[in-house]
Design a protein around this motif. Structure first.
Motif, short mmCIF file in Angstrom:
data_model
loop_
_atom_site.label_atom_id
_atom_site.label_comp_id
_atom_site.label_asym_id
_atom_site.label_seq_id
_atom_site.Cartn_x
_atom_site.Cartn_y
_atom_site.Cartn_z
N LEU A 1 44.44 35.76 39.82
CA LEU A 1 43.29 35.18 40.52
C LEU A 1 43.71 34.57 41.85
CD1 LEU A 1 41.25 33.68 37.57
CD2 LEU A 1 40.73 35.68 38.97
N LYS A 2 44.95 34.12 41.92
CA LYS A 2 45.42 33.53 43.17
C LYS A 2 45.37 34.57 44.29
CE LYS A 2 49.13 31.06 42.34
NZ LYS A 2 50.57 30.89 42.39
N GLU A 3 45.77 35.80 43.92
CA GLU A 3 45.78 36.86 44.92
C GLU A 3 44.40 37.48 45.10
OE1 GLU A 3 49.06 39.83 44.92
OE2 GLU A 3 49.71 38.64 43.21
N ALA A 4 43.54 37.26 44.06
CA ALA A 4 42.28 37.98 44.06
C ALA A 4 41.40 37.59 45.24
CB ALA A 4 41.55 37.70 42.75
N SER A 5 40.80 38.59 45.83
CA SER A 5 39.87 38.32 46.93
C SER A 5 38.54 37.88 46.35
CB SER A 5 39.70 39.59 47.74
OG SER A 5 39.26 40.62 46.89
N LYS B 1 36.74 38.65 42.62
CA LYS B 1 36.20 37.57 41.78
C LYS B 1 34.72 37.82 41.49
CE LYS B 1 39.34 33.95 43.24
NZ LYS B 1 39.55 32.97 44.31
N LEU B 2 33.98 38.17 42.53
CA LEU B 2 32.55 38.43 42.37
C LEU B 2 32.33 39.60 41.41
CD1 LEU B 2 29.84 37.42 43.47
CD2 LEU B 2 29.97 39.23 45.19
N GLY B 3 33.07 40.67 41.63
CA GLY B 3 32.94 41.85 40.78
C GLY B 3 33.25 41.53 39.33
N LEU B 4 34.37 40.81 39.12
CA LEU B 4 34.76 40.44 37.75
C LEU B 4 33.68 39.58 37.11
CD1 LEU B 4 38.59 39.68 37.90
CD2 LEU B 4 37.43 41.41 36.53
N GLU C 1 37.49 47.94 44.35
CA GLU C 1 37.96 47.67 45.71
C GLU C 1 38.94 46.50 45.73
OE1 GLU C 1 37.82 48.95 48.59
OE2 GLU C 1 36.43 50.61 48.22
N GLY C 2 38.58 45.45 44.96
CA GLY C 2 39.44 44.27 44.92
C GLY C 2 40.80 44.58 44.35
#
Lengths: 287, 330
Positions: free
Chosen positions: A16-20, A24-27, A273-274
């Motif tokens: 999650l730290k790297e996640a854009s 996050k929105l998609g997940l 994409e993320g």
């Protein structure tokens, strides 16, 4: 419950730290919809396939999303419909992955005639518009959940095949594959231990993107009546049942299923994409 | 004892062409990477192949470990002809002949742990089960100076430096206790300060396992340091072979002399310098006759007509030149 949540959060933390924001929105979207579908019986008291009230009632506190032309509760149909959609779409993409990836590996690794034959078959499948091909297969097999899964799976095999074949071609000429040959490793070992693991990030990304696409194909199939037979709850089927009433002003029959289809597809596309960003960045870092 | 014999070995690579070119093609073109080379290697010797990039020395190494299929000629290893052996016949041979690649950043699988990489040869040849292989790998890690071994065992290649990676590559090659190593410029991509250590490590294994090493390099200074015999290659041909000291002291071929002149040295040498003009020629259309003639200051008309053969000049010294520098020696 709380401990379990904490554990999952800790496991996901480095990701999650790297996640854009995109990921996050998609997940968030995907996980919410999956959770809603799984917990459907807890969230609604109505069965999705039994007449529970007057037909064509607008959304109210009793029926959150109104009722349809047969007097079924739309809210439960949306929740249970999510189960149908997710089952069909995820099993179909898994199935096509399990066929497409090995074929692509074999084709890319061995080349020559094997590659020619597979490539010609896959390219001719790829040349069809996906919905038309799925329709044709589903029409031949007849409407049922298993047949819908098969129809969608067949459509997406070439996507995996082409991607895996191309990557295998480039990886097999890399030095570490040559090194494996030089120590005497057999082909099967080279493919499984040296090529496949280096393909995994791409396969994962293509898998999620594919689910997004397959959701739309599944909706198209069931809109045209080639997926699960009624009265099984399914967003595409509800869309079809409701569209005749749209002009008469009963908007909730199509608005909710349509919105859910769009939301779930968008959710998976965002995750894809993320993940793509993270995984390709990681690859670049290692260079 | 002769460990390896190469006889008139050839490898041509077809030139890739576009579709249009293929339609209009007159004839197929080839890059003559290795164009008929012969040499013998004795066991426990270090034999260096020296030459500019593109001269075919790497291809020669790849042919010997059979990562490449020869087009013609013979490769005889320990008395048996392995020139056209198939993968199945090659498998037992792969235990004896190993290769160390130039680029340690590309030769290790990024998704395998260091320990797995080193243990893999043992598993591939079913020499050890998983537990034994792990122990062997740990021992080998210590042997190549990657300590503490338990820590390195679990790391991934991207967590290591270039020198450490090359140590891993050496460990992987050595764990099968081979008899013959092809070392393809093993230090050229490594930081200068670490080169000596890597070479020393290689030599340690040489005495430990009685290895014969084919050392491929573009650096005569490195070749001089470690090899018993040096062969100089130019455009797919061997132009001169001699024992190391002999070759350095008495270069007979103008090309060898030019290579020696280009080695920088702190000690001012009395030897006159020979500088070649121009660039290495196109290997698709190599010059006729002696391939060096367009660049050679001593070239005469015969050089462009006739190809010189490798001729014995005494003292284990062979040279392929119409006008060897033998007369200019004194």
């Amino acid at each position: 419950m709380n401990i379990g949540f904490e554990l999952i959060r800790k496991m996901l933390a480095p990701w999650l730290k790297e996640a854009s924001l995109m990921l996050k929105l998609g997940l968030a979207i995907v996980i919410t919809i999956i959770a809603l579908s799984i917990t459907a019986p807890l969230l609604t008291q109505y069965s999705p396939i039994i007449k529970v009230g007057d037909a064509l009632r607008p959304p109210s506190t009793k029926h959150l999303m109104g009722t349809n032309n047969l007097g079924y509760d739309m809210f439960s149909r949306i929740l249970y419909g999510g189960r149908t959609v997710l089952t069909v779409v995820v099993s179909a993409t898994l199935l096509s992955m399990c066929i497409g990836v090995p074929l692509g590996l074999i084709s890319g690794y061995y080349g020559r005639i094997v590659d020619r034959i597979f490539s010609i078959i896959m390219d001719s499948m790829y040349a069809f518009p996906s919905l038309i091909l799925a329709l044709a297969i589903a029409a031949v097999l007849g409407p049922s959940m298993v047949n819908a899964i098969i129809a969608i799976a067949v459509v997406y095999i070439p996507t995996y095949f082409r991607m895996v074949r191309g990557q295998t071609l480039s990886i097999k000429s890399l030095l570490y594959v040559e090194a494996a040959k030089a120590i005497g490793a057999r082909d099967l070992r080279i493919i499984i231990k040296h090529i496949l693991p280096n393909l995994l990030p791409t396969i994962i990304v293509v898998f999620t993107m594919n689910i997004a696409d397959a959701i739309l194909t599944e909706a198209g199939l069931s809109f045209l009546g080639f997926s699960v037979p009624p009265p099984t709850p399914d967003w595409g089927a509800d869309l079809r049942a409701g569209h005749e009433y749209l002009l008469a002003g009963y908007w909730w029959l199509v608005a909710f299923p349509g919105f859910m289809i769009m939301l779930l597809a968008a959710g998976f596309a965002l995750v894809g994409e993320g993940l793509n960003d993270i995984l390709s960045l990681r690859g670049a870092e290692k260079r | 004892m002769i460990e390896l014999e190469i006889i008139d070995l050839k490898k041509y690579f077809p030139v890739q062409k576009s579709f249009l070119e293929r339609l209009l093609a007159r004839e197929k073109q080839f890059i003559k990477a290795v164009d008929g080379i012969s040499f013998k290697m004795f066991s426990r010797q270090v034999f260096s192949l020296v030459g500019e990039s593109g001269c075919g020395k790497t291809t020669t190494g790849r042919l010997i470990v059979r990562l490449e299929k020869p087009d013609a000629g013979k490769i005889v290893f320990e008395g048996s002809d392995i020139t056209f052996a198939d993968e199945k016949q090659l498998r037992p041979l792969r235990r004896k002949i190993q290769i160390i690649f130039q680029d340690p950043y590309a030769s290790l699988n990024p998704r395998m742990r260091i320990g797995e990489i080193i243990a893999e040869p043992l598993i591939v040849h079913s020499i050890a089960d998983k537990k034994e292989a792990k122990e062997e790998a740990l021992k080998m890690l210590e042997n190549v100076g990657l300590t503490p071994p338990h820590m390195f065992y679990r790391l991934f290649p991207h967590q290591l430096s270039g020198g450490q990676r090359q140590r891993v590559a050496i460990a992987r090659a050595m764990i099968l206790k081979p008899k013959f190593i092809v070392a393809d410029e093993p230090v050229s991509m490594i930081d200068v300060s670490l080169r000596a250590a890597i070479l020393k490590l290689l030599m340690k294994f040489k005495t430990l396992y009685n290895l014969s090493i084919l050392f491929i390099t573009h650096d005569l200074a490195v070749a001089r340091l470690i090899s018993d015999t040096i062969a100089v290659m130019y455009l797919g041909k061997i132009v001169e072979i001699a024992p190391t000291e002999e070759l350095i002291d008495n270069p007979l071929h103008p090309y060898t002399k030019a290579l020696l002149s280009s080695v920088p040295s702190l000690i001012r040498r009395k030897r006159e310098k020979l500088v070649l003009k121009g660039e290495i020629a196109n290997p698709i259309n190599p010059p006729s006759g002696c391939r060096l003639h367009p660049r050679c200051p001593y070239a005469e008309s015969i050089c462009s007509r006739e190809e010189p053969k490798l001729i014995f000049y005494g003292n284990n010294h062979y040279v392929a030149c119409h006008f060897p520098l033998v007369n200019r020696r004194y």
